[in-house]
Design an enzyme around this catalytic site. Structure first.
Site, PDB file in Angstrom:
ATOM      1  N   LYS A   1       0.897  -1.262  -0.016  1.00 49.57           N
ATOM      2  CA  LYS A   1      -0.004  -0.053   0.171  1.00 49.57           C
ATOM      3  C   LYS A   1       1.055   1.147   0.078  1.00 49.57           C
ATOM      4  O   LYS A   1       1.313   1.599   1.150  1.00 49.57           O
ATOM      5  CB  LYS A   1      -0.839   0.179   1.269  1.00 49.57           C
ATOM      6  CG  LYS A   1      -2.141   0.626   1.078  1.00 49.57           C
ATOM      7  CD  LYS A   1      -2.046   1.828   0.536  1.00 49.57           C
ATOM      8  CE  LYS A   1      -1.994   3.038   1.963  1.00 49.57           C
ATOM      9  NZ  LYS A   1      -1.797   4.502   1.499  1.00 49.57           N
TER      10      LYS A   1
ATOM     11  N   GLU B   1       9.358   1.047  11.272  1.00 46.28           N
ATOM     12  CA  GLU B   1      10.380   2.469  11.139  1.00 46.28           C
ATOM     13  C   GLU B   1       9.413   3.353  11.054  1.00 46.28           C
ATOM     14  O   GLU B   1       8.712   3.945  10.282  1.00 46.28           O
ATOM     15  CB  GLU B   1      11.144   2.107   9.911  1.00 46.28           C
ATOM     16  CG  GLU B   1      12.006   1.010   9.807  1.00 46.28           C
ATOM     17  CD  GLU B   1      13.016   0.771   8.699  1.00 46.28           C
ATOM     18  OE1 GLU B   1      12.616   1.512   7.560  1.00 46.28           O
ATOM     19  OE2 GLU B   1      13.659  -0.301   8.592  1.00 46.28           O
TER      20      GLU B   1
ATOM     21  N   CYS C   1      13.336  11.029   7.450  1.00 52.75           N
ATOM     22  CA  CYS C   1      13.083  10.458   9.006  1.00 52.75           C
ATOM     23  C   CYS C   1      14.597  10.536   9.896  1.00 52.75           C
ATOM     24  O   CYS C   1      14.316  10.888  11.094  1.00 52.75           O
ATOM     25  CB  CYS C   1      12.604   9.068   9.117  1.00 52.75           C
ATOM     26  SG  CYS C   1      13.849   7.765   8.112  1.00 52.75           S
TER      27      CYS C   1
ATOM     28  N   GLU D   1       7.932  16.238  15.945  1.00 52.95           N
ATOM     29  CA  GLU D   1       8.348  16.208  14.819  1.00 52.95           C
ATOM     30  C   GLU D   1       7.742  16.951  13.873  1.00 52.95           C
ATOM     31  O   GLU D   1       6.590  16.966  13.596  1.00 52.95           O
ATOM     32  CB  GLU D   1       8.538  14.594  14.209  1.00 52.95           C
ATOM     33  CG  GLU D   1       9.058  14.298  12.944  1.00 52.95           C
ATOM     34  CD  GLU D   1       8.653  12.972  12.371  1.00 52.95           C
ATOM     35  OE1 GLU D   1       7.497  12.535  12.422  1.00 52.95           O
ATOM     36  OE2 GLU D   1       9.643  12.182  11.779  1.00 52.95           O
TER      37      GLU D   1
HETATM   38  P1  NAD Z   1       2.006   8.444   7.546  1.00 56.25           P
HETATM   39  O1  NAD Z   1       2.119   7.548   8.786  1.00 56.25           O
HETATM   40  O2  NAD Z   1       0.991   9.354   7.507  1.00 56.25           O
HETATM   41  O3  NAD Z   1       1.525   7.281   6.458  1.00 56.25           O
HETATM   42  C1  NAD Z   1       2.309   6.186   5.885  1.00 56.25           C
HETATM   43  C2  NAD Z   1       1.594   5.298   5.255  1.00 56.25           C
HETATM   44  O4  NAD Z   1       0.591   4.685   6.111  1.00 56.25           O
HETATM   45  C3  NAD Z   1       0.657   5.689   4.018  1.00 56.25           C
HETATM   46  O5  NAD Z   1       0.628   4.890   3.027  1.00 56.25           O
HETATM   47  C4  NAD Z   1      -1.001   5.905   4.864  1.00 56.25           C
HETATM   48  O6  NAD Z   1      -1.678   5.772   3.644  1.00 56.25           O
HETATM   49  C5  NAD Z   1      -0.688   4.844   6.001  1.00 56.25           C
HETATM   50  N1  NAD Z   1      -1.730   4.732   6.719  1.00 56.25           N
HETATM   51  C6  NAD Z   1      -2.233   6.042   7.577  1.00 56.25           C
HETATM   52  N2  NAD Z   1      -2.908   5.508   8.543  1.00 56.25           N
HETATM   53  C7  NAD Z   1      -3.191   4.157   8.375  1.00 56.25           C
HETATM   54  C8  NAD Z   1      -3.798   3.456   9.149  1.00 56.25           C
HETATM   55  N3  NAD Z   1      -4.557   3.694  10.153  1.00 56.25           N
HETATM   56  N4  NAD Z   1      -3.813   2.045   8.755  1.00 56.25           N
HETATM   57  C9  NAD Z   1      -2.879   1.653   8.046  1.00 56.25           C
HETATM   58  N5  NAD Z   1      -2.340   2.691   7.134  1.00 56.25           N
HETATM   59  C10 NAD Z   1      -2.190   3.771   7.260  1.00 56.25           C
HETATM   60  O7  NAD Z   1       3.509   8.788   7.372  1.00 56.25           O
HETATM   61  P2  NAD Z   1       3.855   9.805   6.246  1.00 56.25           P
HETATM   62  O8  NAD Z   1       3.167  11.122   6.471  1.00 56.25           O
HETATM   63  O9  NAD Z   1       3.639   9.119   4.831  1.00 56.25           O
HETATM   64  O10 NAD Z   1       5.455   9.879   6.395  1.00 56.25           O
HETATM   65  C11 NAD Z   1       6.065  10.556   7.009  1.00 56.25           C
HETATM   66  C12 NAD Z   1       6.522   9.896   8.695  1.00 56.25           C
HETATM   67  O11 NAD Z   1       7.203   8.863   8.354  1.00 56.25           O
HETATM   68  C13 NAD Z   1       7.258  10.731   9.300  1.00 56.25           C
HETATM   69  O12 NAD Z   1       6.964  10.655  10.832  1.00 56.25           O
HETATM   70  C14 NAD Z   1       8.796  10.114   9.405  1.00 56.25           C
HETATM   71  O13 NAD Z   1       9.556  10.285  10.175  1.00 56.25           O
HETATM   72  C15 NAD Z   1       8.408   8.713   8.939  1.00 56.25           C
HETATM   73  N6  NAD Z   1       9.339   7.839   8.532  1.00 56.25           N
HETATM   74  C16 NAD Z   1      10.185   7.035   9.028  1.00 56.25           C
HETATM   75  C17 NAD Z   1      11.178   6.287   8.584  1.00 56.25           C
HETATM   76  C18 NAD Z   1      12.196   5.437   9.480  1.00 56.25           C
HETATM   77  O14 NAD Z   1      12.753   4.713   8.762  1.00 56.25           O
HETATM   78  N7  NAD Z   1      11.950   5.453  10.788  1.00 56.25           N
HETATM   79  C19 NAD Z   1      11.579   6.833   7.302  1.00 56.25           C
HETATM   80  C20 NAD Z   1      10.761   7.360   6.511  1.00 56.25           C
HETATM   81  C21 NAD Z   1       9.754   8.192   7.163  1.00 56.25           C
END
Ligand code: NAD
Length: 506
Positions: A197, A273, A307, A409
């Protein structure tokens, strides 16, 4: 994001991502539209122009994708010898590289990031993720223990690695292809099948990868993509699906909590992550220019949407003023512009929605009494780019550690810089956060570097460097920044299960 409800379902034919106006699901080797006919806009963050429409998956598409993944597991993929599997994954990497320009164009249109960045990091790493894990699975040994049995006979124990099954892969938008293949590469190398997804913001490269899978002969059903949103949409339907055996997720910590609750039903393992609020630490003995360069990259690369980025910088007092001035000069040298322009130093944020969030923190910083060293608003852009999600790289000083921009963040091109005096003090400041993803420490004192590395509560500690990645090493966060480690053999701990075989013989 505008919801468009079509009166009839789009033709669910074998129309791939070449038709750039439609991003369809990739299920069982074919590109299909949503049964509901629901779609949403995909916009280019550079100018908010419409790239195309993304089909929004519902339960029907998730069910079909999971069923296809299950069938592939029980079919040719599950029976394929590892050597053959590995050869196919090499071909996937080669085909991504052969279609490098297509992947680059797709990623740049979705994210607005500079071509110079995407062509050096996103696309090459996307291809490398398949090769690296193909090599690892080919070469990793398992344990054996011969032993004497109580009846005077002998037995031999040996461990075998079995795939976990169908893996649900939920991805963010900041490094779309890189972070998705970081999971899909090892999952497939280990013999699993996947349902991905992708983020609703960045559907393109995951869709394009479907074409690659077909071109190189990956059996249908091994790699599936269902587009959609998170809650009450494809993300939630996938992670709560009882025939998904394990879930790997990269994204926000709060989303991780929701996914963990979904995974609890059926006790499915998770690999997470998550978010961070990473500290960058600069000692007075650091190589000054290298430290300024390193912190500038950590704070502003990918418009701060990494991140591993640094939003809290601590600088030892004797060099504090000089460092702030040097970082200010770096920030002000980053020219916003079109991804293709060679002198573009910074792209836009991913969306207008994310820009509103980042700008709300820029406001909060002022309200909380920050000194705005540079930035703090929206840059002047030419008319053609005025609708893009641009923000200025921003530096603050003078805030207490309790300020929201120091604690939360933001995921934008900004940082707060505070002075410190002693090693103990800066360790306490750096660790005073619920997150624990990474840190970047700049010092020429090797003993201090070692001491700091053992006391900082993070999964990844860079000394005199940042984002220097060897894909064989463990990657992941401490505290609320993640669960588990991926990378190298550590990925195998999640994507396989070790089975012990005990043979008694006489
Ligand atoms: P997000 O959590 O908003 O979304 C990530 C994914 O999760 C998307 O595909 C979204 O559609 C899906 N999603 C959202 N709610 C959901 C639910 N209830 N059930 C299932 N899926 C769901 O994150 P984002 O805004 O896309 O990315 C930014 C975040 O990602 C930041 O917090 C960043 O720090 C983190 N990040 C972490 C790493 C790492 O390696 N630790 C790497 C990249 C990004």
């Amino acid at each position: 994001m505008t919801q468009v409800n079509l009166s009839t379902a789009d033709s669910a034919g074998d129309v791939g991502s070449r038709d750039a106006r439609e991003f369809r699901h990739f299920i069982n080797g074919a590109f299909v539209g949503s049964a509901s006919g629901k779609r949403f806009d995909n916009r280019n963050p550079v100018d908010s122009s419409l790239i195309g429409y993304v089909h929004e998956g519902g339960r029907a598409e998730v069910d079909a994708a999971v069923a296809a993944a299950r069938a592939a597991l029980e079919g040719p993929w599950g029976r394929m010898p590892v050597t053959q599997r590995v050869e196919l994954l090499y071909k996937v990497a080669d085909e991504i590289n052969r279609r490098f320009d297509d992947f680059l164009a797709a990623e740049v249109a979705d994210t607005g990031k500079p071509v110079s960045l995407a062509s050096h990091i996103d696309i090459p790493r996307g291809a490398a993720n398949f090769k690296v894990f193909a090599d690892i699975i080919k070469n990793v040994p398992t344990e054996t223990f011969p032993f004497a049995t109580p009846d005077g006979g002998e037995a031999l124990n040996y461990a075998v690695r079995s795939p976990r099954g169908v893996i649900g892969v939920v991805c963010p938008w900041n490094l779309p292809l890189l972070l998705m293949t970081w999971k899909v590469g090892p999952a497939l190398a280990c013999g699993n099948t996947v349902v991905v997804k992708p983020s609703e913001e960045t559907p393109a490269t995951a869709t394009l990868l479907g074409e690659v899978m077909n071109a190189v002969g990956i059996p249908k059903g091994v790699y599936n993509v269902v587009h959609g949103l998170g809650p009450d949409s494809a993300g939630a339907f996938l992670t709560s699906h009882r025939d998904v055996n394990a879930i790997t997720f990269t994204g926000e910590t709060r989303t991780g909590e929701a996914i963990m609750a979904a995974a609890a039903k059926g006790l499915r393992p998770v690999s997470f992550e998550l978010g961070g609020k990473n500290a960058g630490i600069v000692f007075a003995d650091a190589d000054f220019d290298a430290a300024v360069d390193g912190i500038a990259r950590a704070a502003f690369a990918n418009c701060g949407q990494v991140c591993l980025g640094t939003e809290r910088v601590y600088v030892q007092r004797p060099i504090f003023e000089k460092f702030v001035a040097a970082l200010k000069a770096k920030a002000e040298s980053l020219k916003p512009g079109l991804p293709q322009d060679k002198d573009t130093g910074i792209g836009p944020l991913i969306s207008q929605e994310h820009r509103s969030k980042v700008l709300s923190y820029y406001d909060k910083a002022r309200q909380e009494g920050a000194t705005v060293v540079t930035g703090g608003g929206v840059p002047q852009m030419p008319d053609a780019l005025k609708e893009g999600s641009w923000v200025q790289p921003t530096i603050w000083t003078g805030l207490p550690e309790t300020a929201s921009v120091v604690r939360e963040e933001i995921f934008g091109p900004c940082c707060h810089i505070a002075p410190f005096d002693t090693e103990d003090e800066v360790i306490r400041l750096a660790n005073d956060t619920p997150y624990g993803l990474c840190t970047t420490i700049w010092t020429q004192d090797l003993s201090r570097a070692h001491r700091m590395a053992t006391r900082i509560e993070v999964g990844l500690c860079w000394i005199n460097s940042w984002f220097l990645r060897d894909l064989r090493t463990p990657f992941g966060g401490s505290k609320q920044s993640g669960i588990g480690r991926e990378g190298g053999v550590h990925s195998l701990e999640f994507y396989t299960e070790l089975r012990n075989v005990c043979i008694k013989y006489s």
